[in-house]
Design a protein around this motif. Structure first.
Motif, PDB file in Angstrom:
ATOM      1  N   VAL A 216       1.019  -1.494   0.280  1.00  0.00           N
ATOM      2  CA  VAL A 216       0.213   0.135  -0.158  1.00  0.00           C
ATOM      3  C   VAL A 216       0.962   1.310   0.208  1.00  0.00           C
ATOM      4  O   VAL A 216       1.721   1.343   0.427  1.00  0.00           O
ATOM      5  N   ALA A 217       0.276   2.232  -0.957  1.00  0.00           N
ATOM      6  CA  ALA A 217       1.110   3.694  -1.163  1.00  0.00           C
ATOM      7  C   ALA A 217      -0.265   4.214  -0.430  1.00  0.00           C
ATOM      8  O   ALA A 217      -1.244   4.105  -1.319  1.00  0.00           O
ATOM      9  N   VAL A 218       0.523   5.431   0.413  1.00  0.00           N
ATOM     10  CA  VAL A 218       0.076   6.354   0.761  1.00  0.00           C
ATOM     11  C   VAL A 218       0.249   8.128   0.367  1.00  0.00           C
ATOM     12  O   VAL A 218       1.286   8.315   0.590  1.00  0.00           O
ATOM     13  N   MET A 219      -1.095   8.712  -0.712  1.00  0.00           N
ATOM     14  CA  MET A 219      -0.107  10.005  -0.801  1.00  0.00           C
ATOM     15  C   MET A 219      -1.034  11.088  -0.300  1.00  0.00           C
ATOM     16  O   MET A 219      -2.121  11.257   0.600  1.00  0.00           O
TER      17      MET A 219
ATOM     18  N   ALA B 229       4.135   0.671   1.733  1.00  0.00           N
ATOM     19  CA  ALA B 229       4.798  -0.290   2.798  1.00  0.00           C
ATOM     20  C   ALA B 229       4.199  -1.592   2.581  1.00  0.00           C
ATOM     21  O   ALA B 229       2.874  -1.755   2.141  1.00  0.00           O
ATOM     22  N   PRO B 230       3.858  -3.396   2.804  1.00  0.00           N
ATOM     23  CA  PRO B 230       3.739  -4.028   2.878  1.00  0.00           C
ATOM     24  C   PRO B 230       2.341  -4.025   3.671  1.00  0.00           C
ATOM     25  O   PRO B 230       2.100  -3.131   4.741  1.00  0.00           O
ATOM     26  N   ARG B 231       1.258  -4.026   2.958  1.00  0.00           N
ATOM     27  CA  ARG B 231      -0.142  -4.444   3.085  1.00  0.00           C
ATOM     28  C   ARG B 231      -0.369  -4.225   4.932  1.00  0.00           C
ATOM     29  O   ARG B 231      -0.620  -3.281   5.821  1.00  0.00           O
TER      30      ARG B 231
ATOM     31  N   GLU C 129       0.803  -1.367  12.211  1.00  0.00           N
ATOM     32  CA  GLU C 129       1.975  -0.072  12.586  1.00  0.00           C
ATOM     33  C   GLU C 129       2.639   1.027  11.974  1.00  0.00           C
ATOM     34  O   GLU C 129       3.688   0.778  11.212  1.00  0.00           O
ATOM     35  N   PRO C 130       1.347   1.719  10.930  1.00  0.00           N
ATOM     36  CA  PRO C 130       1.666   3.032  10.444  1.00  0.00           C
ATOM     37  C   PRO C 130       2.772   4.142  11.025  1.00  0.00           C
ATOM     38  O   PRO C 130       2.820   4.137  11.921  1.00  0.00           O
ATOM     39  N   LEU C 131       3.932   4.006   9.870  1.00  0.00           N
ATOM     40  CA  LEU C 131       4.753   5.192  10.688  1.00  0.00           C
ATOM     41  C   LEU C 131       4.597   6.502  10.308  1.00  0.00           C
ATOM     42  O   LEU C 131       5.155   7.253  11.347  1.00  0.00           O
TER      43      LEU C 131
ATOM     44  N   PRO D 294      13.274  -2.827   6.051  1.00  0.00           N
ATOM     45  CA  PRO D 294      13.316  -3.512   5.007  1.00  0.00           C
ATOM     46  C   PRO D 294      11.619  -3.688   4.545  1.00  0.00           C
ATOM     47  O   PRO D 294      10.773  -4.045   4.919  1.00  0.00           O
ATOM     48  N   GLY D 295      12.230  -2.882   2.986  1.00  0.00           N
ATOM     49  CA  GLY D 295      10.699  -2.610   2.701  1.00  0.00           C
ATOM     50  C   GLY D 295      10.016  -1.512   2.645  1.00  0.00           C
ATOM     51  O   GLY D 295       8.477  -1.858   1.929  1.00  0.00           O
TER      52      GLY D 295
END
Length: 352
Positions: free
Chosen positions: A231-234, A243-245, A251-253, A319-320
């Motif tokens: 998933v990419a968040v714009m 990040a991977p789904r 754990e959203p950063l 990683p990823g």
């Protein structure tokens, strides 16, 4: 035994920019530009689904259309199946169209009301294939079977179908030339909730059957969690986090991702009561006049002085996992301060 074969990148987008000029005055002079997409970078691997999410106006749909070269891109590179198409002419792009297709948001607006279903699905075949009348009809029937449409409906017009059926027609048209890559531009946004799960499950079944690769654009975070691999968040024309789904939802950063996920309703009342909402103050800045430094600095609850001066680098912090945030400027193993921990479980749409 695990397969150690490295995955192939089917789509590589580097520093993609899509700026639309603003003209004003009697002489129609250029006075500015709308930075709809402003330096986006991501990869999509063969057979996976990359979900692209964000609030309305963040540039999701523009990004998807630019990747397919439905627009003349302002800057950047777009490599599909090993070929950079960013600077290709319309004549050159015509040869590439069978490889990349699109499913549009509004099925009613994307289908010609004066054409029958057979002609709509068969139009790509007429443009790119030299088939006999029988071969063309057989292919149309085959495509209708794949998307769950009755062959008896081939001579009907779009207005005679429901929204879900019209979207199936659009999917069949996209599949006509056996593409490798399909951009799904909010394909369920215009549909009833009861039909959305059916269309998403159909897309998944077709992906498994034909090995398709999707860029799935949506504002429905629950549906993206169901279908996406990564998933990419714009936000305001830029990717804030990729990040991977499961890693992103658990754990959203990025502070914006944390706020976005905290707004998702939780059907379990017990968990809903424990969920901490992150309320963002202020409005989204104009893409024609974005703030200096980080695009999110005007609304970020964890803003620092450097955020208002320096645009953060979009970089791999784990990683990823890629984030554009100064909170992770000095370490690749940092944990997000005050990160909103998700207690939600993946929502599973009903099967057809």
């Amino acid at each position: 035994m695990l397969d150690a074969t490295p995955r192939k990148k089917l789509v590589e987008v580097r520093d993609l920019k899509m700026h639309f000029p603003i003209f004003a005055g009697i002489l129609r002079r250029r006075v500015g530009e709308v930075k709809a997409v402003d330096g986006v970078t991501f990869d999509i691997y063969e057979g996976e689904t990359l979900g692209l999410v964000g609030e309305s106006g963040c540039g999701k749909s523009t990004c998807g259309r630019a990747v397919l070269r439905l627009y003349e891109v302002t800057e950047g590179s777009i490599t599909i199946d090993g070929t950079d198409i960013a600077d290709w002419s319309p004549e050159e792009l015509r040869k590439m169209r069978p490889t990349m297709q699109m499913v549009f948001q509004d099925p009613q607006a994307s289908l010609n009301p004066r054409m029958t279903v057979a002609n709509i699905i068969g139009e790509p075949l007429d443009e790119h294939r030299a088939l006999s009348k029988k071969e063309r009809l057989d292919r149309i029937y085959e495509l209708m079977d794949h998307v769950g449409l009755n062959r008896d409906f081939a001579n009907r017009y779009p207005h005679e179908f429901s929204g879900g059926q019209r979207q199936r027609i659009g999917i069949a048209r996209a599949l006509a030339l056996n593409p490798k890559f399909i951009v799904c531009d909010e394909p369920i946004a215009a549909l009833d909730v009861s039909i959305q799960a059916q269309v998403v499950n159909l897309l998944e079944d077709l992906q498994n059957e034909f090995g398709l690769t999707y860029l799935f654009i949506s504002h429905d975070l629950s549906m993206v969690r169901h279908i996406a691999t990564r998933v990419a968040v714009m936000y305001l024309g830029k990717i804030a986090e990729l990040a991977p789904r499961e890693a992103l939802y658990d754990e959203p950063l990025h502070p914006y991702t944390q706020a976005l996920l905290s707004a998702v309703p939780e059907p379990d009342p017990a968990l809903e009561a424990k969920t901490e909402r992150i309320i963002l103050k202020g409005d989204v800045p104009s893409p024609s006049n974005p703030p200096r430094g980080c695009n999110f600095c005007t609304r970020c609850p964890q803003v620092m002085d450097v955020c208002r001066e320096v645009d953060p680098e979009f970089r791999e912090v784990r990683p990823g996992r890629y984030v554009a945030c100064h909170l992770y400027a000095d370490t690749k193993s940092a944990a997000a301060p005050n990160a909103a921990r998700s207690t939600r479980q993946p929502s599973e749409p009903l099967r057809e």
